[in-house]
Design an enzyme around this catalytic site. Structure first.
Site, PDB file in Angstrom:
ATOM      1  N   GLY A 131       0.506  -1.006   0.152  1.00 28.77           N
ATOM      2  CA  GLY A 131      -0.215   0.119   0.051  1.00 28.77           C
ATOM      3  C   GLY A 131       0.469   0.874   0.226  1.00 28.77           C
ATOM      4  O   GLY A 131       0.755   2.313  -0.723  1.00 28.77           O
ATOM      5  N   HIS A 190      11.647  -4.163   6.965  1.00 27.58           N
ATOM      6  CA  HIS A 190      12.286  -3.796   7.815  1.00 27.58           C
ATOM      7  C   HIS A 190      14.094  -3.249   7.781  1.00 27.58           C
ATOM      8  O   HIS A 190      14.191  -2.953   8.852  1.00 27.58           O
ATOM      9  CB  HIS A 190      12.207  -4.455   9.322  1.00 27.58           C
ATOM     10  CG  HIS A 190      10.826  -5.113   9.474  1.00 27.58           C
ATOM     11  ND1 HIS A 190       9.802  -6.180   8.701  1.00 27.58           N
ATOM     12  CD2 HIS A 190       9.381  -4.093   9.672  1.00 27.58           C
ATOM     13  CE1 HIS A 190       8.710  -6.083   9.090  1.00 27.58           C
ATOM     14  NE2 HIS A 190       8.687  -4.999   9.363  1.00 27.58           N
ATOM     15  N   CYS A 204       5.458  -5.397   3.975  1.00 27.07           N
ATOM     16  CA  CYS A 204       4.237  -4.663   4.299  1.00 27.07           C
ATOM     17  C   CYS A 204       4.468  -3.876   3.786  1.00 27.07           C
ATOM     18  O   CYS A 204       5.190  -3.390   3.196  1.00 27.07           O
ATOM     19  CB  CYS A 204       4.782  -4.864   5.880  1.00 27.07           C
ATOM     20  SG  CYS A 204       4.233  -3.353   7.479  1.00 27.07           S
TER      21      CYS A 204
END
Ligand code: GLN
Ligand code: ZN
Length: 772
Positions: A447, A709, A741
């Site tokens: 996203g 990350h 993510c």
């Protein structure tokens, strides 16, 4: 014991207090120290000032015994690691060279040395640093911080109670150190740890401490007989020491359950229990063991982790019941006040009438003091407070904000069919495939794209009035153009608009929904120097107008490939807010779901063929006790389905969760009835994919192949290798290719390179599949 003497002795206390200061002075001092702009002396002075201010405030408010040792530069579990000398070998040299720098190295890592792992403190949004232990761990006592802070408070003439993380909780929160077998049980170290606690207790006694508070929140979770046995041993051993302060063993966040009889029998002088949500269970359990004769009971009747004004009369009635059950009953907040903002009175933008519904740390302290006074001196002594409280509760109960007839009617009219898609998963997939026309192993992202300095500047400019809304939106559009152009060029199959307009995935929606309040100063510690300002879900929720549609349709207008609509799900909207406590969570979730359902419908009507509803909080809000999980998962999955089920069969619903360990909720994830799920998996080498396979998860899934990350750029070969591992668990027709993510914390350069490699990896593996 008599109820009367217990009442007369009732006093007010709290278990811990926010550390940051009203202006987040602690954050500024620590970050300044990291940058070399603040000296260690100046840092120490700021910290001492903050502690003094807090203690004096507490004592002026009427708190009888102030907590000490709960203050921290970073985290109280890390402080405990220092206190027991469990410094990981890789940090030993840094700690020996400079205790402060070594401490921050353990917390944050350095160029060469990894930090301790961080994880959530029970079911709160606070994160602690996980102790790393192994069979070779040797504990040594270092009581310096505890003793020094106790002495600081004493020097102010205050009665102080040092607060320690208890030995059982400390071990239960720990994990195997690197290089130690993962199934190592830290509880095996209890006998080695207890003498260290004994030494600390002796040092605190020598410094003059009458009482210490030993926190054992881990005992409110389901515990095995062996774990309960460890608790029994720990408090029998520590209790039988002669050279120690009196011990108050504190529990919070839930009911003690089977641990209650263990602690009630232990030779300790006091117990602290949560009488908010766990009130009924703890009361029954307490009655069942015949109360706590000879002991001090601290009753947490003021909720320490929500932001709502207490129902004083209800609390008084609970306290009344408790008075017959112990020698002395003190009043407290149910947990440390660390989990709430400091002072509601600092809020200037909330209507005064509504502000009276809110209680932050300062207000909660006042409630605790009022209740203790009411118990000790009779309700006449607090008549004015009771009248004001009654008025505030009535204003909240009768407000149109908390009772919007239209929202209520709609929620009441929801049927089971509203939460069910018109076709089952197996039947609607062909329609989606036909509509989307995607290749095997389709590529997508989660996203967000990098939040650039330009975007942050644009938001600051808008806030400061340097640009107007139109000017701001032009900048957002420019960013969307760049994000779309990059994805097309890189060859990604399902695009995103990049979330440039969002400051935060919950706040962005909260600001646009009726029923949410925003605070100006409502900061709470998330970890270290990171503070968050959760929105306050105060009333009935409705959506005055579409929230995301224009951005998604703008992005879609720039490309022929599908652009995913992107929403935050109802469970996450609740989990990362302060939620109202005047109705069941499931009712609140349903209202949020209905508002989001309208957004989903509007996105679909505008031509969006793929809509993602993120639920990264689904796993983390799982109740602490297994028995409570079924109920939670039922309303949580209902809310997700109500959000998404209204779409046509050929509209594809995605969801995303960051969590790696979710073996215990795979069924719930399946019950969401989403078409595609993306999950974090890169670091665990696709462990998640194997878990999905073991559970027979029937839907499409994108276990992450790019660890976002870290700034590291994974090569296309390495990414392809992860994909091949994914294929061993999930068939090619159901496997997606995506990062772990969102990319908002990454820089553009590494994002570009990593996504190009990701697309190349997908192409390579597709070719292998068509060749075989
Ligand atoms: N869509 C969100 C993003 O990409 C999801 C973030 C999250 O899972 N925490 O930023
Ligand atoms: Zn995520």
């Amino acid at each position: 014991m008599t109820a009367k003497s217990a009442a007369a002795a009732a006093r007010a206390t709290v278990y811990g207090y926010p550390r940051q200061g009203q202006g987040r002075e602690l954050k500024k001092a620590i970050e300044g120290y990291w940058k070399g702009r603040v000296t260690s002396d100046a840092l120490r002075a700021t910290a001492a000032d903050l502690r003094r201010t807090n203690w004096l405030q507490l004592s002026d408010a009427g708190i009888h015994e102030v907590p000490t040792g709960d203050f921290s530069y970073y985290d109280h579990v890390l402080d405990t690691t220092v206190m027991v000398g469990a410094i990981p070998a890789r940090h030993r040299a840094a700690v020996d060279a400079d205790a402060t720098d070594g401490y921050f190295a353990m917390a944050r890592g350095t160029q060469d040395v990894a930090p301790l792992e961080m994880t959530k403190w029970f079911d709160t949004n606070y994160h602690y640093l996980v102790p790393e232990l192994g069979p070779d761990t040797a504990f040594t006592a270092d009581s310096a911080k505890q003793v020094a802070e106790f002495e600081e408070a004493r020097a102010l003439g205050l009665t102080a109670r040092p607060v320690l993380v208890g030995p059982v909780t400390y071990l239960l929160l720990a994990k195997a150190a690197p290089g130690v077998a993962a199934d190592f049980d830290p509880l095996l170290l209890l006998d080695r740890l207890l003498p260290v606690y004994a030494e600390v207790l002796a040092d605190l006694r020598a410094a003059g401490a009458e009482w210490v508070q030993v926190d054992e929140p881990a005992l409110v979770q389901d515990r095995t007989p062996a774990e309960l046995g460890a608790a029994e041993r720990a408090y029998r051993d520590l209790g039988s020491l002669t050279d120690r302060p009196r011990m108050l063993v504190a529990s919070y966040f839930d009911r003690l359950g089977d641990a209650l009889p263990v602690l009630a029998k232990a030779p300790v002088e006091g117990l602290a229990l949560d009488f908010t949500e766990a009130a009924a269970a703890n009361l029954d359990a307490l009655a069942a063991v015949g109360g706590l004769p000879g002991k001090r009971l601290v009753a947490g009747v003021v909720n320490g982790r929500n932001v709502w004004v207490n129902d004083l009369e209800k609390s008084l009635s609970t306290l009344g019941t408790l008075l017959g059950l112990a020698d002395r009953v003190d009043v407290s907040a149910s947990s440390s006040l660390l989990h709430v903002p400091l002072d509601a009175a600092a809020e200037r933008d909330i209507e005064p009438q509504i502000l009276r519904w809110l209680a932050f740390a300062k207000q909660k302290t006042h409630e605790v003091v009022t209740l203790a006074k009411g118990i000790a001196h009779g309700t006449d002594a607090i008549a004015a407070e009771l009248a004001a409280n009654r008025a505030d509760l009535a204003s909240r109960a009768n407000s149109p904000i908390t009772h919007d007839p239209a929202v209520r009617a709609r929620a009441a009219g929801v049927t089971e069919a509203d939460a069910r898609r018109s076709q089952p998963y197996g039947e609607r997939t062909p329609a989606q495939r036909a509509r989307l026309g995607l290749p095997l192993l389709p590529t997508t992202t989660i996203g967000s794209f990098p939040q650039t300095d330009e975007l942050r500047t644009a938001r600051a400019d808008l806030r400061a009035g340097r640009i107007d809304k139109a000017g701001y939106e032009e900048r957002v559009k420019a960013e969307i153009q760049e994000v779309i152009a990059f994805q097309e060029k890189a060859g990604i199959d399902v695009l995103v608009h990049g979330e440039a307009e969002r400051n935060d995935m919950v706040q962005y929606f909260a600001e646009q929904l009726t029923g949410y309040l925003a605070t100006q100063h409502g900061w709470v510690q998330s970890y270290g120097t990171r503070y968050v300002r959760p929105p306050v879900l105060a009333g009935d929720i409705s959506r005055p107008e579409p929230m995301t549609v224009r951005w998604t349709t703008y992005a879609q207008s720039l490309t022929g490939r599908p652009v995913k609509g992107m929403l935050t799900g109802p469970v996450t909207m609740l989990a990362w807010s302060f939620v109202r406590d005047d109705q069941p969570l499931g009712d609140t979730a349903r209202q949020v779901a209905l508002a989001l359902r309208d957004e989903v419908g509007d996105l679909e009507a505008a031509g969006t063929s793929v809509i993602q509803v993120d639920e990264p909080a689904l796993r983390e809000t799982l109740p602490l006790r297994t028995a409570d999980r079924v109920g939670y998962l039922a309303w949580a999955t209902d809310a997700f389905r109500l959000t998404t089920a209204g779409v046509r069969p050929d509209t594809q619903i995605h969801t995303h969760m960051c969590y790696a360990e979710f073996g215990d909720i795979v069924q719930a994830i399946d019950d969401l009835d989403a078409d595609v799920i993306s999950l974090e998996a890169a670091r665990s080498h696709m462990q998640v994919a194997r878990e999905l396979a073991v559970h027979g998860y029937p839907r499409e899934a994108g276990p992450g192949v790019y660890d976002i990350h870290s700034p590291r750029v994974p090569s296309s070969e390495e990414t392809a290798e992860l994909l091949r591992a994914g294929l061993r668990a999930i068939p090619a027709e159901r496997l997606w290719v995506n990062p772990d993510c969102g990319l908002k914390t990454r820089a553009w350069a590494e994002t570009r390179a990593s996504l190009e490699n990701l697309v190349e990896a997908a192409r390579t593996v597709r070719a292998e599949l068509s060749g075989s």
